[in-house]
Design a protein around this motif. Structure first.
Motif, PDB file in Angstrom:
ATOM      1  N   GLU A  76      31.453 -50.313 -78.712  1.00 32.49           N
ATOM      2  CA  GLU A  76      32.397 -49.561 -77.879  1.00 32.49           C
ATOM      3  C   GLU A  76      33.824 -50.087 -78.015  1.00 32.49           C
ATOM      4  O   GLU A  76      34.762 -49.322 -78.234  1.00 32.49           O
ATOM      5  CB  GLU A  76      31.938 -49.604 -76.421  1.00 32.49           C
ATOM      6  CG  GLU A  76      30.621 -48.866 -76.196  1.00 32.49           C
ATOM      7  CD  GLU A  76      30.197 -48.880 -74.745  1.00 32.49           C
ATOM      8  OE1 GLU A  76      30.940 -49.457 -73.917  1.00 32.49           O
ATOM      9  OE2 GLU A  76      29.129 -48.317 -74.444  1.00 32.49           O
ATOM     10  N   ASN A  77      33.990 -51.399 -77.898  1.00 36.56           N
ATOM     11  CA  ASN A  77      35.353 -51.947 -78.024  1.00 36.56           C
ATOM     12  C   ASN A  77      35.627 -52.556 -79.396  1.00 36.56           C
ATOM     13  O   ASN A  77      36.690 -53.113 -79.644  1.00 36.56           O
ATOM     14  CB  ASN A  77      35.622 -52.982 -76.927  1.00 36.56           C
ATOM     15  CG  ASN A  77      34.618 -54.136 -76.962  1.00 36.56           C
ATOM     16  OD1 ASN A  77      34.042 -54.447 -78.003  1.00 36.56           O
ATOM     17  ND2 ASN A  77      34.405 -54.766 -75.813  1.00 36.56           N
ATOM     18  N   ARG A  78      34.609 -52.469 -80.292  1.00 33.62           N
ATOM     19  CA  ARG A  78      34.731 -52.961 -81.675  1.00 33.62           C
ATOM     20  C   ARG A  78      34.928 -54.478 -81.748  1.00 33.62           C
ATOM     21  O   ARG A  78      35.371 -55.001 -82.748  1.00 33.62           O
ATOM     22  CB  ARG A  78      35.889 -52.267 -82.412  1.00 33.62           C
ATOM     23  CG  ARG A  78      35.935 -50.765 -82.284  1.00 33.62           C
ATOM     24  CD  ARG A  78      34.731 -50.108 -82.906  1.00 33.62           C
ATOM     25  NE  ARG A  78      34.687 -50.326 -84.358  1.00 33.62           N
ATOM     26  CZ  ARG A  78      33.680 -49.944 -85.147  1.00 33.62           C
ATOM     27  NH1 ARG A  78      32.620 -49.386 -84.615  1.00 33.62           N
ATOM     28  NH2 ARG A  78      33.712 -50.171 -86.437  1.00 33.62           N
ATOM     29  N   LYS A  79      34.557 -55.178 -80.698  1.00 29.77           N
ATOM     30  CA  LYS A  79      34.726 -56.631 -80.686  1.00 29.77           C
ATOM     31  C   LYS A  79      33.576 -57.290 -81.450  1.00 29.77           C
ATOM     32  O   LYS A  79      32.410 -56.977 -81.239  1.00 29.77           O
ATOM     33  CB  LYS A  79      34.763 -57.150 -79.246  1.00 29.77           C
ATOM     34  CG  LYS A  79      35.045 -58.636 -79.147  1.00 29.77           C
ATOM     35  CD  LYS A  79      35.139 -59.082 -77.689  1.00 29.77           C
ATOM     36  CE  LYS A  79      35.427 -60.579 -77.599  1.00 29.77           C
ATOM     37  NZ  LYS A  79      35.521 -61.032 -76.181  1.00 29.77           N
ATOM     38  N   ASN A  96      30.093 -55.381 -80.475  1.00 25.36           N
ATOM     39  CA  ASN A  96      30.133 -54.350 -79.446  1.00 25.36           C
ATOM     40  C   ASN A  96      30.709 -53.077 -80.041  1.00 25.36           C
ATOM     41  O   ASN A  96      31.882 -53.035 -80.417  1.00 25.36           O
ATOM     42  CB  ASN A  96      30.989 -54.827 -78.259  1.00 25.36           C
ATOM     43  CG  ASN A  96      30.922 -53.877 -77.071  1.00 25.36           C
ATOM     44  OD1 ASN A  96      31.053 -52.674 -77.218  1.00 25.36           O
ATOM     45  ND2 ASN A  96      30.710 -54.440 -75.890  1.00 25.36           N
ATOM     46  N   ASN A 146      24.726 -49.990 -77.306  1.00 25.76           N
ATOM     47  CA  ASN A 146      25.619 -49.966 -78.468  1.00 25.76           C
ATOM     48  C   ASN A 146      26.081 -51.373 -78.851  1.00 25.76           C
ATOM     49  O   ASN A 146      27.204 -51.558 -79.325  1.00 25.76           O
ATOM     50  CB  ASN A 146      26.831 -49.068 -78.219  1.00 25.76           C
ATOM     51  CG  ASN A 146      27.419 -48.533 -79.515  1.00 25.76           C
ATOM     52  OD1 ASN A 146      26.764 -48.539 -80.559  1.00 25.76           O
ATOM     53  ND2 ASN A 146      28.659 -48.089 -79.467  1.00 25.76           N
ATOM     54  N   GLU A 147      25.210 -52.349 -78.648  1.00 26.45           N
ATOM     55  CA  GLU A 147      25.506 -53.726 -79.047  1.00 26.45           C
ATOM     56  C   GLU A 147      24.516 -54.159 -80.118  1.00 26.45           C
ATOM     57  O   GLU A 147      23.328 -53.855 -80.043  1.00 26.45           O
ATOM     58  CB  GLU A 147      25.409 -54.670 -77.847  1.00 26.45           C
ATOM     59  CG  GLU A 147      25.736 -56.124 -78.198  1.00 26.45           C
ATOM     60  CD  GLU A 147      25.614 -57.063 -77.013  1.00 26.45           C
ATOM     61  OE1 GLU A 147      26.641 -57.487 -76.477  1.00 26.45           O
ATOM     62  OE2 GLU A 147      24.469 -57.367 -76.618  1.00 26.45           O
TER      63      GLU A 147
END
Length: 325
Positions: free
Chosen positions: A234-237, A232, A201-202
């Motif tokens: 998952e963490n929306r970074k 990313n 998911n990147e």
């Protein structure tokens, strides 16, 4: 071509029964694209075949196919004024690509039918090149997949990507080119860029020239040449940095390049690439700055040999772990 026409029933029978070869898919793909009648014929056959679970050990698959063809011709002679569903399974193929048939249901009315056909390119163990209908060029990295429909280029130019690809998009200000992946997208009008959507998911997008716009939910970023975006899911970074683009696009030329990277970065990349574990035992070598290139066809041992010839290090393998000393 004559050979293919003479044997197309046998090929279709093998495809429907799940016993086809790669040569069958190539011949089948050519037959599908020859004529709209061929595509409609296969749609009908597949619909009947799936509905009746046609093949069994007691009835030969080709005999069963002939029976279905006869039944279809008989029913086509009757006039029916009702709606029904059919399956369509078109194929888009390239010699260097592994083929896959994608199916979708569509609604057929009395006199109008508008099927949505899915074309899927899958690269196997090697990268592959192809050109889309609008003239845009795509290089698909190995073990990657690109999908689009027959609506491509009519209003929008959208594709779905899993894995990695390099795009050279033909400029068209009136039609946005969009790459969709992992609940995010990249929109362009005409440019060159590389994008990788990993299974973790990147997303990593590297812009070579022009501009691209990354979007995921409310997050929107526009990149300039030589910039790279890492997102990313998952963490929306989200992170943007300047990079040497050649290091991230060399794969399309069959190379793996490193420029002014630490040895640790190179080793980490190699370990990920070859799905193995590599340990640098001497910490004083981890920050050594290196530049170089490997052929993408080289094994991990061959890549480590290149490193050992360039630096005063040696490598060994113990219990499937590589050690650099």
């Amino acid at each position: 071509m004559k050979f293919m026409i003479q044997n197309i029933d046998s090929i279709i029978a093998r495809i429907l029964s799940g016993e086809s070869s790669s040569d069958d898919y190539l011949a089948f793909s050519e037959w599908l694209q020859e004529d709209e009648k061929n595509r409609k014929e296969f749609c009908q056959l597949k619909d009947y075949w799936d509905a009746e679970v046609a093949y069994s050990n007691h009835i030969g698959r080709e005999v069963e196919l002939k029976r279905l063809q006869k039944r279809i011709r008989k029913e086509e002679s009757k006039k029916r004024n009702r709606r029904f569903w059919v399956r369509t399974a078109p194929v888009a193929a390239a010699i260097t690509l592994v083929l896959m048939i994608s199916s979708l249901l569509f609604l057929k009315t009395n006199s109008t039918e508008q099927p949505i056909e899915y074309f899927t390119y899958i690269a196997g163990d090697h990268s592959s090149n192809f050109t889309l209908a609008d003239g845009s060029k795509v290089t698909l990295n190995k073990n990657s997949k690109l999908t689009y429909t027959n609506q491509f280029g009519k209003k929008l130019r959208d594709v779905a990507l899993t894995g990695e690809a390099f795009f050279e998009v033909t400029k068209n200000p009136s039609k946005v080119f969009e790459v969709k992946m992992n609940n995010a997208s990249i929109k362009v009008l005409g440019t060159k860029f590389n994008v990788k959507a990993s299974s973790k998911n990147e997303i990593v997008a590297t812009l070579v020239e022009g501009s691209i716009r990354f979007e995921s939910g409310e997050q929107k970023v526009q990149l300039s040449p030589s910039q790279q975006l890492t997102f990313n899911g998952e963490n929306r970074k989200l992170q943007v940095q300047n990079v040497e683009t050649e290091s991230y696009t060399a794969w399309k030329d069959g190379l793996v390049k490193y420029k002014s990277c630490s040895l640790q970065e190179v080793i980490t990349s190699l370990a990920s690439r070859y799905n193995t574990k590599i340990i640098i035992e001497s910490s004083r070598f981890k920050d050594v700055v290196v530049s170089g290139a490997f052929s993408s066809e080289q094994s991990v041992e061959e890549a480590l040999n290149v490193i050992s010839r360039s630096l005063p290090v040696k490598w060994s393998k113990e219990k499937n772990i590589y050690y650099i000393r």
